[in-house]
Design a protein around this motif. Structure first.
Motif, PDB file in Angstrom:
ATOM      1  N   ALA A  55       0.850  -1.151  -0.025  1.00  0.00           N
ATOM      2  CA  ALA A  55       0.072   0.027  -0.003  1.00  0.00           C
ATOM      3  C   ALA A  55       0.677   1.304  -0.078  1.00  0.00           C
ATOM      4  O   ALA A  55       0.050   2.294  -0.031  1.00  0.00           O
ATOM      5  CB  ALA A  55      -0.923   0.006   1.283  1.00  0.00           C
ATOM      6  N   LEU A  56       2.106   1.164   0.147  1.00  0.00           N
ATOM      7  CA  LEU A  56       2.907   2.274   0.130  1.00  0.00           C
ATOM      8  C   LEU A  56       2.928   3.041  -1.236  1.00  0.00           C
ATOM      9  O   LEU A  56       3.108   2.319  -2.157  1.00  0.00           O
ATOM     10  CB  LEU A  56       4.617   1.983   0.585  1.00  0.00           C
ATOM     11  CG  LEU A  56       4.576   1.224   2.062  1.00  0.00           C
ATOM     12  CD1 LEU A  56       6.184   0.951   2.234  1.00  0.00           C
ATOM     13  CD2 LEU A  56       4.106   2.593   3.099  1.00  0.00           C
ATOM     14  N   VAL A  57       3.172   4.408  -1.192  1.00  0.00           N
ATOM     15  CA  VAL A  57       3.215   4.974  -2.465  1.00  0.00           C
ATOM     16  C   VAL A  57       4.932   4.821  -3.119  1.00  0.00           C
ATOM     17  O   VAL A  57       5.747   4.354  -2.188  1.00  0.00           O
ATOM     18  CB  VAL A  57       3.147   6.478  -2.474  1.00  0.00           C
ATOM     19  CG1 VAL A  57       1.661   6.588  -2.059  1.00  0.00           C
ATOM     20  CG2 VAL A  57       3.833   7.068  -1.208  1.00  0.00           C
ATOM     21  N   THR A  58       5.137   5.350  -4.191  1.00  0.00           N
ATOM     22  CA  THR A  58       6.457   5.251  -4.816  1.00  0.00           C
ATOM     23  C   THR A  58       6.845   6.534  -5.279  1.00  0.00           C
ATOM     24  O   THR A  58       5.981   7.721  -5.141  1.00  0.00           O
ATOM     25  CB  THR A  58       6.712   4.286  -6.096  1.00  0.00           C
ATOM     26  OG1 THR A  58       5.701   4.896  -7.144  1.00  0.00           O
ATOM     27  CG2 THR A  58       6.135   2.930  -5.658  1.00  0.00           C
ATOM     28  N   ALA A  59       8.078   6.965  -5.581  1.00  0.00           N
ATOM     29  CA  ALA A  59       8.480   8.210  -6.232  1.00  0.00           C
ATOM     30  C   ALA A  59       7.541   8.417  -7.337  1.00  0.00           C
ATOM     31  O   ALA A  59       7.458   9.836  -7.538  1.00  0.00           O
ATOM     32  CB  ALA A  59       9.890   8.127  -6.343  1.00  0.00           C
ATOM     33  N   GLN A 238      -2.926   9.476  -4.318  1.00  0.00           N
ATOM     34  CA  GLN A 238      -2.560   8.257  -4.892  1.00  0.00           C
ATOM     35  C   GLN A 238      -2.471   6.806  -3.856  1.00  0.00           C
ATOM     36  O   GLN A 238      -2.672   6.033  -4.464  1.00  0.00           O
ATOM     37  CB  GLN A 238      -0.877   8.560  -5.667  1.00  0.00           C
ATOM     38  CG  GLN A 238      -0.898   9.436  -6.874  1.00  0.00           C
ATOM     39  CD  GLN A 238      -1.902   8.897  -8.073  1.00  0.00           C
ATOM     40  OE1 GLN A 238      -2.172   8.196  -8.236  1.00  0.00           O
ATOM     41  NE2 GLN A 238      -2.458  10.326  -8.475  1.00  0.00           N
ATOM     42  N   GLY A 239      -2.242   7.428  -2.865  1.00  0.00           N
ATOM     43  CA  GLY A 239      -2.080   6.350  -1.815  1.00  0.00           C
ATOM     44  C   GLY A 239      -3.081   5.807  -1.237  1.00  0.00           C
ATOM     45  O   GLY A 239      -3.197   4.686  -0.888  1.00  0.00           O
ATOM     46  N   THR A 240      -4.159   6.564  -1.012  1.00  0.00           N
ATOM     47  CA  THR A 240      -5.607   6.017  -0.478  1.00  0.00           C
ATOM     48  C   THR A 240      -6.120   5.050  -1.284  1.00  0.00           C
ATOM     49  O   THR A 240      -6.474   3.985  -0.747  1.00  0.00           O
ATOM     50  CB  THR A 240      -6.333   6.995  -0.267  1.00  0.00           C
ATOM     51  OG1 THR A 240      -6.003   8.176   0.526  1.00  0.00           O
ATOM     52  CG2 THR A 240      -7.761   6.756   0.539  1.00  0.00           C
ATOM     53  N   PRO A 241      -6.154   4.991  -2.738  1.00  0.00           N
ATOM     54  CA  PRO A 241      -6.770   3.936  -3.213  1.00  0.00           C
ATOM     55  C   PRO A 241      -5.813   2.725  -3.423  1.00  0.00           C
ATOM     56  O   PRO A 241      -6.442   1.627  -3.369  1.00  0.00           O
ATOM     57  CB  PRO A 241      -6.698   4.548  -4.933  1.00  0.00           C
ATOM     58  CG  PRO A 241      -6.835   6.010  -4.774  1.00  0.00           C
ATOM     59  CD  PRO A 241      -6.128   6.277  -3.354  1.00  0.00           C
ATOM     60  N   ARG A 242      -4.608   2.722  -3.077  1.00  0.00           N
ATOM     61  CA  ARG A 242      -3.825   1.667  -2.952  1.00  0.00           C
ATOM     62  C   ARG A 242      -4.139   0.858  -1.792  1.00  0.00           C
ATOM     63  O   ARG A 242      -4.294  -0.397  -1.452  1.00  0.00           O
ATOM     64  CB  ARG A 242      -2.314   2.191  -2.928  1.00  0.00           C
ATOM     65  CG  ARG A 242      -1.641   2.675  -4.151  1.00  0.00           C
ATOM     66  CD  ARG A 242      -0.253   3.032  -4.032  1.00  0.00           C
ATOM     67  NE  ARG A 242       0.673   1.869  -3.942  1.00  0.00           N
ATOM     68  CZ  ARG A 242       1.312   1.201  -4.981  1.00  0.00           C
ATOM     69  NH1 ARG A 242       0.707   1.660  -6.243  1.00  0.00           N
ATOM     70  NH2 ARG A 242       1.819  -0.042  -4.800  1.00  0.00           N
TER      71      ARG A 242
END
Length: 260
Positions: A55-59, A238-242
């Motif tokens: 669930a973590l975001v990326t660069a 971007q992170g919440t939908p993940r």
């Protein structure tokens, strides 16, 4: 003696009774089936270590020129270290404890308290700015309390001073807006004015917390270069939908550039 109904009348009564039984059974089956389906849909799976990591975001989610680093768990900013001056709180001295908790939790990377389950974090750097992104599972009641506390801070801690034994710093806390993501959200901007290494400096941090069921995302971005509100908002968007995908048992989508 009561006359016995004729055969056509008895046949019609039997047909009507059988039809009523079929309707009753069908309604009963529909009700049981609906409850079972709703239970599966409305109960996301417990967050696992692998799920939190996924669930973590990326660069790529953050845009700009952020680079992922491997030592984010050890990040600590010395400008957040100090003791709140209780004298600033003339009529509500209990608020000083909330402001101290804010500084301590930002420094200790536990803004929402200690997770009750799986957690993961990652960090990014861009010039003199940093961005910390965390995903974790929490006790529901504790998460309620944490969000209530966060929402109170702009009023309780709008301006106060902190001392580290040598220097004094001025701290300001204001509320900021976040994208309409998750079940609940709270944004803050924390500005600390003082010295860093003997040189006048201002630390500006944009903070975001987003609740998704009993899990939550925490983002802290900023530094001596100024605010990073756009990057923090991108991380939330971007992170919440993940995290929602992980909760639903799905594999999170790729970076924005990979989705085009």
């Amino acid at each position: 003696m009561t006359p016995r109904p004729s055969r056509p009348v008895r046949l019609l009564a039997s047909v009507l009774t059988a039809g009523a039984l079929l309707i009753t059974t069908a309604c009963s089956d529909d009700g049981d089936s609906g409850s079972g389906s709703a239970g599966v849909t409305d109960s996301p799976a417990a967050l696992t270590p692998a799920g939190a990591q996924a669930a973590l975001v990326t660069a790529g989610d953050l845009e700009d020129h952020w680079s992922e680093v491997g030592d984010a768990a050890g990040w600590r900013d010395s400008m957040l270290v100090g003791t709140v001056d209780v004298a600033d709180f003339l009529t509500a001295k209990a608020d000083a404890a909330d402001c101290q908790k804010l500084l301590d939790s930002l420094h200790g990377q536990d803004l929402l308290g200690k997770p009750s389950g799986a957690s993961a974090l990652t960090g990014f750097e861009q010039n003199d700015s940093r961005l910390l992104y965390q995903v974790a599972a929490y006790d529901p009641a504790a998460l309620d309390t944490s969000f209530t506390w966060l929402k109170s801070l702009p009023a309780k801690c709008d301006s106060f001073t902190v001392t580290d034994g040598k220097d004094k710093r001025t701290v300001q806390v204001i509320e900021t807006s976040l994208p309409e993501e998750g079940d609940a959200r709270q944004g803050l901007r924390v500005t600390v004015q003082g010295t860093s290494g003997g040189t006048p400096a201002t630390l500006a941090l944009d903070v975001a917390a987003v609740r998704v069921g009993t899990d939550a995302i925490t983002v802290t971005g900023g530094g001596l270069d100024g605010n990073e509100s756009d990057s923090v908002q991108n991380a939330v968007q971007q992170g919440t939908p993940r995290l929602e995908d992980v909760q639903a048992g799905k594999t999170p989508a790729g970076e924005p550039s990979e989705q085009d």
